[in-house]
Scaffold this active site. Structure first.
Site, PDB file in Angstrom:
ATOM      1  N   LYS A   1      30.159   2.697   3.813  1.00  0.00           N
ATOM      2  CA  LYS A   1      30.773   3.846   4.483  1.00  0.00           C
ATOM      3  C   LYS A   1      30.532   5.054   3.590  1.00  0.00           C
ATOM      4  O   LYS A   1      30.337   4.913   2.377  1.00  0.00           O
ATOM      5  CB  LYS A   1      32.275   3.594   4.637  1.00  0.00           C
ATOM      6  CG  LYS A   1      32.939   4.400   5.715  1.00  0.00           C
ATOM      7  CD  LYS A   1      32.951   3.691   7.050  1.00  0.00           C
ATOM      8  CE  LYS A   1      33.610   4.535   8.106  1.00  0.00           C
ATOM      9  NZ  LYS A   1      33.649   3.876   9.406  1.00  0.00           N
TER      10      LYS A   1
ATOM     11  N   GLY B   1      47.570   6.656  22.038  1.00  0.00           N
ATOM     12  CA  GLY B   1      46.340   7.386  21.696  1.00  0.00           C
ATOM     13  C   GLY B   1      45.323   7.198  22.804  1.00  0.00           C
ATOM     14  O   GLY B   1      44.757   6.121  22.969  1.00  0.00           O
TER      15      GLY B   1
ATOM     16  N   GLY C   1      42.349   8.864  23.371  1.00  0.00           N
ATOM     17  CA  GLY C   1      41.130   9.614  23.050  1.00  0.00           C
ATOM     18  C   GLY C   1      39.938   8.913  23.679  1.00  0.00           C
ATOM     19  O   GLY C   1      40.041   8.314  24.755  1.00  0.00           O
ATOM     20  N   HIS C   2      38.822   8.950  22.974  1.00  0.00           N
ATOM     21  CA  HIS C   2      37.583   8.379  23.525  1.00  0.00           C
ATOM     22  C   HIS C   2      37.738   6.908  23.882  1.00  0.00           C
ATOM     23  O   HIS C   2      37.346   6.477  24.953  1.00  0.00           O
ATOM     24  CB  HIS C   2      36.445   8.539  22.512  1.00  0.00           C
ATOM     25  CG  HIS C   2      36.068   9.958  22.289  1.00  0.00           C
ATOM     26  ND1 HIS C   2      36.475  10.672  21.188  1.00  0.00           N
ATOM     27  CD2 HIS C   2      35.341  10.798  23.044  1.00  0.00           C
ATOM     28  CE1 HIS C   2      36.002  11.898  21.271  1.00  0.00           C
ATOM     29  NE2 HIS C   2      35.319  12.005  22.391  1.00  0.00           N
ATOM     30  N   VAL C   3      38.318   6.128  22.972  1.00  0.00           N
ATOM     31  CA  VAL C   3      38.450   4.691  23.220  1.00  0.00           C
ATOM     32  C   VAL C   3      39.644   4.425  24.136  1.00  0.00           C
ATOM     33  O   VAL C   3      39.543   3.663  25.115  1.00  0.00           O
ATOM     34  CB  VAL C   3      38.627   3.903  21.895  1.00  0.00           C
ATOM     35  CG1 VAL C   3      38.738   2.413  22.177  1.00  0.00           C
ATOM     36  CG2 VAL C   3      37.469   4.171  20.948  1.00  0.00           C
TER      37      VAL C   3
HETATM   38  P1  NAD Z   1      39.852  10.022  19.207  1.00  0.00           P
HETATM   39  O1  NAD Z   1      40.000  11.002  18.114  1.00  0.00           O
HETATM   40  O2  NAD Z   1      38.933  10.326  20.350  1.00  0.00           O
HETATM   41  O3  NAD Z   1      41.286   9.708  19.865  1.00  0.00           O
HETATM   42  C1  NAD Z   1      42.460   9.565  19.148  1.00  0.00           C
HETATM   43  C2  NAD Z   1      43.610   9.993  20.050  1.00  0.00           C
HETATM   44  O4  NAD Z   1      44.836   9.698  19.399  1.00  0.00           O
HETATM   45  C3  NAD Z   1      43.623  11.501  20.356  1.00  0.00           C
HETATM   46  O5  NAD Z   1      43.790  11.715  21.738  1.00  0.00           O
HETATM   47  C4  NAD Z   1      44.826  12.009  19.539  1.00  0.00           C
HETATM   48  O6  NAD Z   1      45.451  13.117  20.147  1.00  0.00           O
HETATM   49  C5  NAD Z   1      45.717  10.795  19.554  1.00  0.00           C
HETATM   50  N1  NAD Z   1      46.710  10.756  18.489  1.00  0.00           N
HETATM   51  C6  NAD Z   1      46.602  11.179  17.209  1.00  0.00           C
HETATM   52  N2  NAD Z   1      47.760  10.967  16.548  1.00  0.00           N
HETATM   53  C7  NAD Z   1      48.593  10.346  17.424  1.00  0.00           C
HETATM   54  C8  NAD Z   1      49.918   9.855  17.328  1.00  0.00           C
HETATM   55  N3  NAD Z   1      50.612   9.950  16.200  1.00  0.00           N
HETATM   56  N4  NAD Z   1      50.460   9.287  18.444  1.00  0.00           N
HETATM   57  C9  NAD Z   1      49.770   9.194  19.604  1.00  0.00           C
HETATM   58  N5  NAD Z   1      48.510   9.655  19.738  1.00  0.00           N
HETATM   59  C10 NAD Z   1      47.940  10.223  18.667  1.00  0.00           C
HETATM   60  O7  NAD Z   1      39.461   8.647  18.499  1.00  0.00           O
HETATM   61  P2  NAD Z   1      38.742   7.396  19.154  1.00  0.00           P
HETATM   62  O8  NAD Z   1      37.272   7.496  18.950  1.00  0.00           O
HETATM   63  O9  NAD Z   1      39.284   7.170  20.532  1.00  0.00           O
HETATM   64  O10 NAD Z   1      39.251   6.226  18.181  1.00  0.00           O
HETATM   65  C11 NAD Z   1      40.580   5.752  18.248  1.00  0.00           C
HETATM   66  C12 NAD Z   1      40.828   4.798  17.089  1.00  0.00           C
HETATM   67  O11 NAD Z   1      39.927   3.704  17.169  1.00  0.00           O
HETATM   68  C13 NAD Z   1      40.610   5.420  15.714  1.00  0.00           C
HETATM   69  O12 NAD Z   1      41.555   4.863  14.826  1.00  0.00           O
HETATM   70  C14 NAD Z   1      39.218   4.962  15.335  1.00  0.00           C
HETATM   71  O13 NAD Z   1      39.055   4.874  13.928  1.00  0.00           O
HETATM   72  C15 NAD Z   1      39.179   3.581  15.968  1.00  0.00           C
HETATM   73  N6  NAD Z   1      37.830   3.133  16.293  1.00  0.00           N
HETATM   74  C16 NAD Z   1      37.036   3.852  17.123  1.00  0.00           C
HETATM   75  C17 NAD Z   1      35.764   3.396  17.441  1.00  0.00           C
HETATM   76  C18 NAD Z   1      34.869   4.166  18.382  1.00  0.00           C
HETATM   77  O14 NAD Z   1      33.870   3.609  18.850  1.00  0.00           O
HETATM   78  N7  NAD Z   1      35.205   5.402  18.711  1.00  0.00           N
HETATM   79  C19 NAD Z   1      35.288   2.186  16.901  1.00  0.00           C
HETATM   80  C20 NAD Z   1      36.135   1.445  16.057  1.00  0.00           C
HETATM   81  C21 NAD Z   1      37.409   1.931  15.754  1.00  0.00           C
END
Ligand code: NAD
Length: 367
Positions: A94, A194, A196-198
């Site tokens: 990383k 949360g 977001g994207h996932v």
């Molecule tokens: P993202 O930034 O698109 O979404 C995160 C969401 O969480 C946002 O909408 C944000 O407003 C919300 N959020 C932040 N703090 C919060 C809280 N205290 N309470 C409720 N909501 C809150 O991120 P993502 O890409 O959707 O990833 C989500 C998680 O999954 C992260 O922890 C990331 O490390 C992990 N992850 C993502 C991937 C991937 O492919 N994107 C792969 C493995 C792990």
């Protein structure tokens, strides 16, 4: 320029890098410094027994350089186990860039970072993480082939989030099969923290299956968007952990299962995308086990993203990516069964299998 003289007494008091808890046998740590572009980055290479160390680059405004070092070590170690448990021929690595991604990231800085990656001759392969975009990876690609997560138009596998969400959904279904005897999530109460994207992509799978989905997020705008798209419920309370639910899906930040929340948690299953959900792997993993809460290890079920970037290296097509991601269902069931039989936490069961795979390869390599 003055140089401070450190006495041997003071040196003894300093926390040595090798002695840090998160150091955990890292093979190599590279500090990258470039005055002209303002680049300060750290590349952590935890383990390369199974293959090159692959893991994203995070750009974050860390409070201190120690915090950045600790973060990169923790994250690169996590990548080793994620790739090992998923059966990929990849090691764990990383990188972090210290700085504000909104104001300090420039193409020149990204290229300089790419040159440092290149100097490792493929031992570390980068990808995007927090604070990075596909376009940034395209910039890195201009100076090194050791990068994944580039745009589809440039031969990359594109956005990993839908694949990650699909893997989480598979892991969740396996946990339901284990806990309830059926993997059908229709009418199950699922809280997605949360969106977001996932999180949003996970909500879509859950709604398609007929689950009762409740969402929470710190962004009111996102909440309204996802509610209007999928007709789900927005959480109206102020303590999600205390709510009765079938499944809690942490998809925002890590460490939400901690000393403050663990006694309150009412969920019967925890399965989500966030990395490092257990603040203390051993302690909190054990308490969940004692409470009879099935925890699907995060690094196992959120591996869809790494499968997606691995595809770029191996030349897999989309059906192959989906097949490999779908297999998270089988691996999760296997691990939950293994934990039950051996009376260990699911986290430990998953770590044991990952470690065993690395040790076996190490023995084969040394023959
Ligand atoms: P993202 O930034 O698109 O979404 C995160 C969401 O969480 C946002 O909408 C944000 O407003 C919300 N959020 C932040 N703090 C919060 C809280 N205290 N309470 C409720 N909501 C809150 O991120 P993502 O890409 O959707 O990833 C989500 C998680 O999954 C992260 O922890 C990331 O490390 C992990 N992850 C993502 C991937 C991937 O492919 N994107 C792969 C493995 C792990």
């Amino acid at each position: 320029m003055t140089s401070e003289i450190i006495t041997s007494k003071e040196l003894k008091k300093m926390d040595p890098v090798f002695g840090q808890h998160s150091f955990d046998d890292h093979e190599q740590i590279v500090f990258c410094n470039d005055k002209d572009t303002g680049l300060k980055a750290i590349i952590g290479i935890h383990n390369t027994v199974l293959g090159p160390a692959l893991g994203g680059t995070r750009m974050w405004n860390y409070a201190s350089e120690w915090e950045a070092l600790n973060d990169v070590l923790r994250l690169s170690r996590g990548m080793t186990f994620k790739s090992a448990i998923t059966g990929l021929n990849l090691g764990g690595g990383k990188a972090v860039i210290i700085g504000d991604a909104k104001t300090q990231k420039t193409p020149k800085l990204m290229k300089r970072f790419g040159e440092f990656v290149h100097s490792l001759n493929g031992k570390y392969i980068t990808a995007e993480d927090v604070g990075m975009t596909t376009e940034d990876m395209d910039t890195v690609r201009e100076v090194t082939p050791y990068v994944t997560g580039i745009s589809e138009s440039k031969g990359g596998a594109g956005n990993p989030s839908p694949i990650t969400a699909y893997g989480v959904f598979m892991g969740m279904k396996a946990a339901a099969k284990f806990k309830f005897g059926s993997d059908i999530l229709e009418d199950r109460n699922v809280f997605v923290q949360g969106i977001g994207h996932v999180g949003e992509a996970l909500v879509e799978h859950l709604v398609n299956e007929g689950a009762n989905v409740t969402i929470s997020d710190i962004s009111q705008e996102r909440l309204e968007e996802v509610r209007s798209k999928f007709g789900v419920t927005i959480y109206g309370g102020d303590d999600l952990y205390s709510e009765r639910m079938d499944i809690y899906a942490p998809c925002a930040l890590g460490a939400t299962i901690n000393d403050e929340t663990i006694d309150k948690i009412q969920a019967r299953i925890i399965a989500g995308a966030a990395n490092n959900q257990l603040e203390d792997e051993k302690k909190h993993g054990r308490i969940l086990q004692e409470k009879g809460i099935v925890y699907a290890p995060d690094f196992l079920i959120n591996a869809g993203g790494i499968i997606n970037v691995y595809a770029e290296l191996e030349g897999y097509d989309k059906p192959e990516i989906m097949r490999k991601t779908e297999n998270i269902y089988n691996t999760t069931l296997e691990i939950l069964d293994n934990a039950k039989v051996n009376n260990i936490t699911t986290q430990t069961a998953a770590m044991n299998i990952a470690r065993e795979r690395i040790e076996t390869r190490k023995r084969e390599n040394s023959k």
